[in-house]
Scaffold this active site. Structure first.
Site, short mmCIF file in Angstrom:
data_model
loop_
_atom_site.label_atom_id
_atom_site.label_comp_id
_atom_site.label_asym_id
_atom_site.label_seq_id
_atom_site.Cartn_x
_atom_site.Cartn_y
_atom_site.Cartn_z
N THR A 97 0.62 -1.14 -0.01
CA THR A 97 -0.06 0.06 -0.03
C THR A 97 1.00 1.27 -0.09
OG1 THR A 97 -1.84 -1.16 1.12
CG2 THR A 97 -1.84 1.26 1.17
N LYS A 172 -7.78 1.38 -2.79
CA LYS A 172 -7.43 1.21 -1.41
C LYS A 172 -7.37 2.46 -0.31
CE LYS A 172 -5.36 -1.25 2.26
NZ LYS A 172 -4.35 -1.85 2.23
N LYS A 247 -1.10 5.38 8.54
CA LYS A 247 -0.40 5.41 6.94
C LYS A 247 -1.36 5.74 6.01
CE LYS A 247 1.91 2.21 4.08
NZ LYS A 247 2.32 0.97 3.55
#
Length: 297
Positions: A97, A172, A247
């Site tokens: 990611t 995502k 994050k």
């Protein structure tokens, strides 16, 4: 058909994913900075290699699961990296990611080397990685997606082609921004209910069947009791750590700033998770934000 797959990044997510590929009959060459991680793969039928370049020269497919965009750029585009040492036609699958820009830069560099590539970040946590039930959000050309799908099908249950290069990463971070925002909203509601003398189970029973219903409530309830399988009932041991949520929220804010999108709730959620992580909550499950909002983190 059995192929030789290189897997770089054998951590909590990558390790089980690589093992599932090996169990499916593929020859899997694994590389990680941790010897213990490589030993775990070897114990399940994989092989360990000593470097990225040693691996890349031998494989038909490369899968990477790395911490951040800078690591992905280095592993693919750095000296002795995948694009320098793998043969033309090698299929590249990056399940890290990372920021959308890095995904698109690496994909373009791979295309110049005649290596089809997809960005394929995942949702589903460690349990999904172990069980082969991950959701993959995939960006890349149609032909690259079709080539990658048989391998993704081994590691996951739901495989969605989101569009061109970088769109997997876009999906995502948008999805996890929704999740971060809704988890804070659900947590605030339970904290308010406590202060008002409303039993948590009663709130769950009502909201799970009413307009407050959402995944953060009905699949991952942040307070102990209503959902026995939720991390709240095992002292918030992480299925998805708060540090990882932070994050992703930061990546969403970077993307929002670069694209000019207004995401005020996303920004506030990132700020709250930053405070929670800085107070020592980064290794707890992201649903433990309820403790921070309650004042007991």
């Amino acid at each position: 058909m059995s192929t030789t797959v290189g897997f770089i990044g054998l951590g909590n997510m990558g390790g089980p994913m690589a093992i599932n590929l090996a169990k499916a009959g593929h020859r899997v060459l694994g590389f990680d900075m941790s010897k213990a991680a490589m030993d775990a793969l070897v114990a399940e039928g994989g092989e360990a290699v000593s470097s990225v370049s040693e691996m890349a020269a031998q494989v038909d497919v490369v899968v990477t699961m790395l911490p951040a965009g800078k690591h992905v750029r280095e592993v693919y585009m750095g000296e002795g990296g995948i694009l320098e040492t793998a043969k033309a036609g090698t299929l590249l699958i990056d399940s890290s990611t990372i920021d959308v820009d890095s995904a698109r830069v690496v994909s373009a560099a791979a295309a110049e080397k005649s290596m089809p590539m997809v960005d394929a970040p995942v949702s589903g946590g460690v349990a999904g990685a172990a069980g082969g039930t991950l959701t993959f959000m995939v960006g890349g050309e149609d032909s690259a997606f079709e080539a990658a799908k048989p391998y993704l099908d081994i590691m996951g249950k739901t495989i969605v082609h989101a569009g061109g290069a970088g769109n997997g990463q876009a999906a995502k971070i948008c999805n996890n921004m929704i999740l971060g925002i809704t988890m804070i909203g659900v947590s605030e509601a339970f904290v308010l209910a406590e202060r008002l003398g409303l039993d948590a189970q009663k709130l769950f029973d009502i909201s799970s069947a009413a307009s407050g219903q959402c995944w953060a409530l009905t699949s991952y309830c942040p307070v102990p009791g209503p959902l026995p399988a939720s991390p709240a009932n095992r002292d918030y041991q992480p299925g998805f750590a708060a540090g990882m949520m932070l994050k992703d929220l930061k990546l969403a804010q970077e993307a929002a700033n670069s694209s000019g999108a207004a995401t005020p709730l996303g920004a506030e959620s990132a700020a709250l998770y930053s405070l929670f992580c800085n107070s020592g909550g980064d290794a707890q499950d992201f649903s433990a934000i309820v403790k921070f909002l309650r004042g007991s983190s």
